[in-house]
Design a protein around this motif. Structure first.
Motif, mmCIF file in Angstrom:
data_model
loop_
_atom_site.group_PDB
_atom_site.id
_atom_site.type_symbol
_atom_site.label_atom_id
_atom_site.label_comp_id
_atom_site.label_asym_id
_atom_site.label_seq_id
_atom_site.Cartn_x
_atom_site.Cartn_y
_atom_site.Cartn_z
ATOM 1 N N ILE A 5 6.609 1.810 -8.907
ATOM 2 C CA ILE A 5 5.197 2.319 -8.613
ATOM 3 C C ILE A 5 4.879 3.487 -7.657
ATOM 4 C CG2 ILE A 5 2.821 2.215 -7.943
ATOM 5 C CD1 ILE A 5 2.758 -1.355 -7.980
ATOM 6 N N LEU A 6 5.815 3.130 -6.597
ATOM 7 C CA LEU A 6 5.833 4.347 -6.209
ATOM 8 C C LEU A 6 6.151 5.835 -6.221
ATOM 9 C CD1 LEU A 6 6.215 5.766 -2.761
ATOM 10 C CD2 LEU A 6 8.883 4.140 -2.790
ATOM 11 N N VAL A 31 -2.989 1.094 -3.543
ATOM 12 C CA VAL A 31 -2.728 -0.594 -3.285
ATOM 13 C C VAL A 31 -2.311 -1.510 -4.687
ATOM 14 C CG1 VAL A 31 -5.406 -1.950 -4.511
ATOM 15 C CG2 VAL A 31 -3.729 -3.008 -2.142
ATOM 16 N N ASN A 32 -1.343 -2.175 -4.905
ATOM 17 C CA ASN A 32 -0.765 -3.108 -5.776
ATOM 18 C C ASN A 32 -1.074 -4.304 -5.900
ATOM 19 O OD1 ASN A 32 1.112 -3.898 -7.626
ATOM 20 N ND2 ASN A 32 2.805 -3.487 -6.734
ATOM 21 N N TRP A 55 1.006 -1.680 -0.428
ATOM 22 C CA TRP A 55 -0.083 0.235 -0.190
ATOM 23 C C TRP A 55 0.682 1.364 -0.226
ATOM 24 C CZ3 TRP A 55 -5.723 0.480 0.119
ATOM 25 C CH2 TRP A 55 -6.111 -0.695 0.458
ATOM 26 N N PHE A 56 0.178 2.404 -0.821
ATOM 27 C CA PHE A 56 1.117 3.480 -0.451
ATOM 28 C C PHE A 56 -0.209 4.603 -0.105
ATOM 29 C CE2 PHE A 56 1.343 0.898 -3.431
ATOM 30 C CZ PHE A 56 3.540 1.256 -4.193
ATOM 31 N N ARG A 84 5.300 11.100 -8.970
ATOM 32 C CA ARG A 84 6.255 11.589 -9.753
ATOM 33 C C ARG A 84 4.953 12.430 -10.472
ATOM 34 N NH1 ARG A 84 6.535 7.896 -14.956
ATOM 35 N NH2 ARG A 84 8.481 7.112 -12.935
ATOM 36 N N TYR A 85 3.518 11.732 -10.250
ATOM 37 C CA TYR A 85 2.233 12.650 -10.462
ATOM 38 C C TYR A 85 1.666 13.128 -9.948
ATOM 39 C CZ TYR A 85 2.929 9.857 -14.742
ATOM 40 O OH TYR A 85 3.571 9.421 -15.860
ATOM 41 N N ASN A 86 1.768 12.988 -8.316
ATOM 42 C CA ASN A 86 2.087 13.958 -7.283
ATOM 43 C C ASN A 86 0.420 13.149 -6.672
ATOM 44 O OD1 ASN A 86 2.208 15.447 -5.121
ATOM 45 N ND2 ASN A 86 0.964 16.910 -6.084
ATOM 46 N N VAL A 87 0.259 12.585 -6.200
ATOM 47 C CA VAL A 87 -1.080 11.295 -6.071
ATOM 48 C C VAL A 87 -0.986 11.007 -4.435
ATOM 49 C CG1 VAL A 87 -2.670 9.667 -6.220
ATOM 50 C CG2 VAL A 87 -1.341 9.864 -8.307
#
Length: 718
Positions: free
Chosen positions: A132-133, A146-147, A63-64, A138-141
């Motif tokens: 993914i991280l 969840v992967n 998870w992120f 990069r896209y400031n999410v």
């Protein structure tokens, strides 16, 4: 419908969601009427037996942006949950991020809304959580992600495409499904109505979530996810331009010394023309030199083409509106033409295709055509800066923007007619010999298009079946037998007739022989260790003028690699950032009385004393510096900087003066930086002392003067 029980849940939900969209698409429907229709839909949907709660997330997933995994049985219970099924390479998935961000600005988890990204990878490389991280940063999410590398939730529900948004009720029952992009208004209205509906039933919980946005420790003084790099050389300078995508800016760098000449744009995103400091970009990618002064930028997330003028220190917009367009034809000029996610750009210089009306062909200047890899519409566009007579002798006015190759379908379709060809997210473009080469990322192929008529043919990678966008891998070879994985960059070596490729998701640089359509991997070693150099999603590359050096934007390693193509050794290209010097014009200036000096030459000994007023004191241990900020080239001095002696509260300057005409006036300036304190408060004082000189007939050749500077909490004066 009678056979609803024979349909899969996702098909029924798609049918019902489309019915709602058709109802809400009626013209002149008020906001109140829209909300009423959605509430009617929710009343039926929440009671339907066809939509039981979906299965929870699998255990042991990465998870992120959260400190612990989320669960429908725990922290997501009592929430309206928007599941965003995405894969981070997908341009359409990127397009809906602004819609999700706007929604999250309106409603927080405490209000009852949670957006969860369910990463369902297309490419093998995208299954890696570290990659993914990098994309999340990069896209400031900032919402939870969840992967799900095995796509278990995707398969259990029956999701069919990227991107897909699935809205769930407070017990995880499916309410609405939206496939593709362009549903921002409907999504916002539906969430608003859902919160109203379930709040009345006391099913919404105001609990918080264990949110912890990924912390990006990459300082703004360094590169952050550089996307593309471009080279320029003329008689005066040798430069590279870098799209510092994660920092939302363009850097112009001395290709020899690494000194950053210009930083264009701010580290925060925006869409603004103006000078280099005030202008703003949003995740810029492709860059192209017209000459050393004019540089074009594919400002990807602003859906615009920007123009940098180094002479004027300015940036303006030449195409795009700042918002994503859906036009697949074009034809408008400048900022009247909306475009979609331009990813790369190159400058093509050519003459009119029909030369018959010119008296002397040799007198005709080349016209500037900007060729754009328009990832969002899966096409190649042309921006005809000077106007031109183009293919089929079509006369095109200046600054006209048009789709020139590709019909807008997301396919790997080659065709002799450019309007019948199709690309799958073109992301890299370069000019070859009478053709352009395109990195077609989603088909994992390199393709080329004739600059004489637009005919599109295959080079390497992909598949003969134009609908197969899953023919990827890591295989050197010829034509369709070769396999790449989501390549993003191409650079043509005109000296050797070779094409270099950033094979992004294979983390490699490869080279193509376009004469026989073969590709091989470049065995690049680290120059410091002699071990194989490990790229991390390289996305852009360019060659120097003699083709011996390849610059690579090594995106997830946050650096530019400089490859010696004769030794195949990689060395990190060190960028030297210098702090912008605060100009004296912006500082408070004190002007001393005019000092008379001897016109036949001599010297000046100037003693400057600092006197403190009130309770203020100079801070021990802190810099108390002076620097000769400007002076005439005629003056000579043994030292141009130093420190104020805190014991004597003074410093001295000695200047050797030249012979000057009687009556001549001159001056020099001293910049002072003093650090004082009073009652536990700090008072940094920066100012400039201007000392005027008058050269006259005086007896003394050595002139000694003393100046007193008075320093208090409120002011500095002499």
């Amino acid at each position: 419908m009678d056979d609803e029980d024979q349909l899969e849940m996702i098909d029924i939900l798609s049918f019902k969601s489309n019915e709602l969209k058709q109802i809400l698409s009626k013209n002149n429907m008020s906001e109140a009427a829209r909300q009423e229709e959605i509430l009617k839909y929710l009343a039926k949907q929440s009671q339907s037996p066809h939509f039981p709660p979906i299965n929870d997330f699998k255990e042991d997933l990465d998870w992120f942006n959260v400190t612990e995994p989320l669960s429908f049985e725990d922290n997501l219970q009592g929430k309206i949950v928007v599941l965003d099924f995405f894969t981070y390479c997908c341009i359409n998935c990127m397009h809906i991020l602004p819609d999700l961000h706007s929604l999250e600005q309106l409603y927080s988890p405490e209000d009852g809304l949670v957006v969860v990204g369910v990463h369902s990878a297309k490419f093998t490389n995208e299954k890696d959580s570290a990659n993914i991280l990098s994309a999340v940063q990069r896209y400031n999410v900032t919402h939870p992600i969840v992967n799900d590398p095995k796509m278990s939730m995707w398969r259990n529900i029956g999701i069919k495409c990227w991107p897909t948004l699935l809205v769930l009720g407070p017990t995880a029952k499916p309410l609405l499904i939206l496939m593709g992009e362009g549903h921002g208004k409907l999504l916002t209205d539906f969430v608003k109505a859902s919160l109203t509906f379930f709040n009345k039933q006391n099913q919404i919980k105001d609990s918080s979530l264990p949110l912890s946005p990924s912390t990006d420790l990459i300082p703004a003084s360094k590169l952050k996810f550089p996307g593309k790099v471009e080279y320029w050389k003329d008689d005066k300078e040798e430069l590279i331009a870098v799209s510092d995508s994660g920092n939302n800016r363009i850097l112009i760098v001395d290709a020899i010394t690494g000194d950053v000449r210009e930083k264009i744009g701010g580290t925060e995103s925006g869409f603004k023309d103006g000078n280099f400091e005030n202008c703003r970009f949003h995740s810029p990618q492709g860059i192209a030199f017209q000459d050393s002064n004019i540089i074009y930028v594919a400002d990807t997330e602003n859906h615009a083409i920007r123009r940098i003028n180094r002479a004027k220190k300015s940036v303006d917009t030449i195409a795009g509106t700042g918002k994503q367009g859906n036009d697949r034809n074009g034809g408008s000029t400048g900022t009247n033409q909306a475009i979609s996610s331009p990813w790369d750009i190159c400058v093509y210089k050519t003459q009119d295709m029909d030369m018959s009306f010119h008296v002397n062909e040799s007198d005709v200047e080349e016209k500037i055509v900007l060729l754009v890899a328009m990832a969002g519409s899966h096409q190649i566009w042309g921006i005809f800066v000077d106007g031109i007579i183009w293919w089929k002798f079509k006369r095109i006015p200046p600054m006209s923007c048009s789709a020139i190759i590709g019909n807008g379908s997301e396919e790997n379709r080659n065709n002799s007619y450019p309007q019948n060809a199709a690309f799958a997210q073109p992301s890299g473009i370069t000019v070859g010999k009478e053709c352009i080469y395109v990195a077609d990322s989603e088909s994992s192929s390199i393709r080329k298009a004739s600059l004489l008529d637009g005919k599109v043919t295959a080079v390497v990678g992909g598949d003969r079946n134009p609908l197969n966008l899953f023919a990827f891998g890591d295989e050197d070879g010829k034509a369709y037998n070769a396999k790449l994985q989501h390549p993003l960059g191409v650079a043509f070596d005109i000296n050797r007739n070779q094409l270099y490729v950033a094979d992004t998701y294979n983390h490699k640089v490869k080279v193509i022989d376009p004469n026989v359509n073969t590709i091989i991997t470049c065995p690049i070693a680290d120059s410091s260790t002699s071990e194989v150099y490990q790229f991390n999603e390289p996305a852009g590359l360019c060659l120097n003028d003699n083709g011996n050096t390849l610059y690579v934007a090594d995106t997830n390693n946050h650096c530019i690699q400089m490859i010696n193509l004769q030794t195949l050794r990689a060395k990190t290209f060190s960028l030297k950032f210098s702090e912008k010097r605060r100009g004296s014009a912006n500082l408070e200036k004190l002007k001393a009385k005019k000092i008379k000096v001897n016109c036949i030459g001599g010297s000046l000994h100037l003693n400057i004393v600092v006197k403190l007023e009130g309770n203020i004191k100079l801070t021990e241990g802190a810099p108390q510096s002076w620097k000769l900020d400007s002076h005439s080239k005629h003056m000579l001095l043994p030292s141009s900087s130093g420190q104020v002696d805190i014991r004597t509260m003074s410093f001295s300057i000695d200047l050797t003066l030249p012979k000057r005409e009687p009556g001549t006036n001159d001056k020099f300036e001293i910049k002072l930086q003093l650090n004082a304190c009073s009652n536990n408060l700090c008072y940094p004082k920066s100012f400039v002392l201007e000392v005027p000189l008058h050269f006259g007939n005086i007896e003394k050749s050595l002139v000694g003067e003393e100046l007193v500077i008075y320093l208090s909490e409120k002011e500095v004066r002499i």
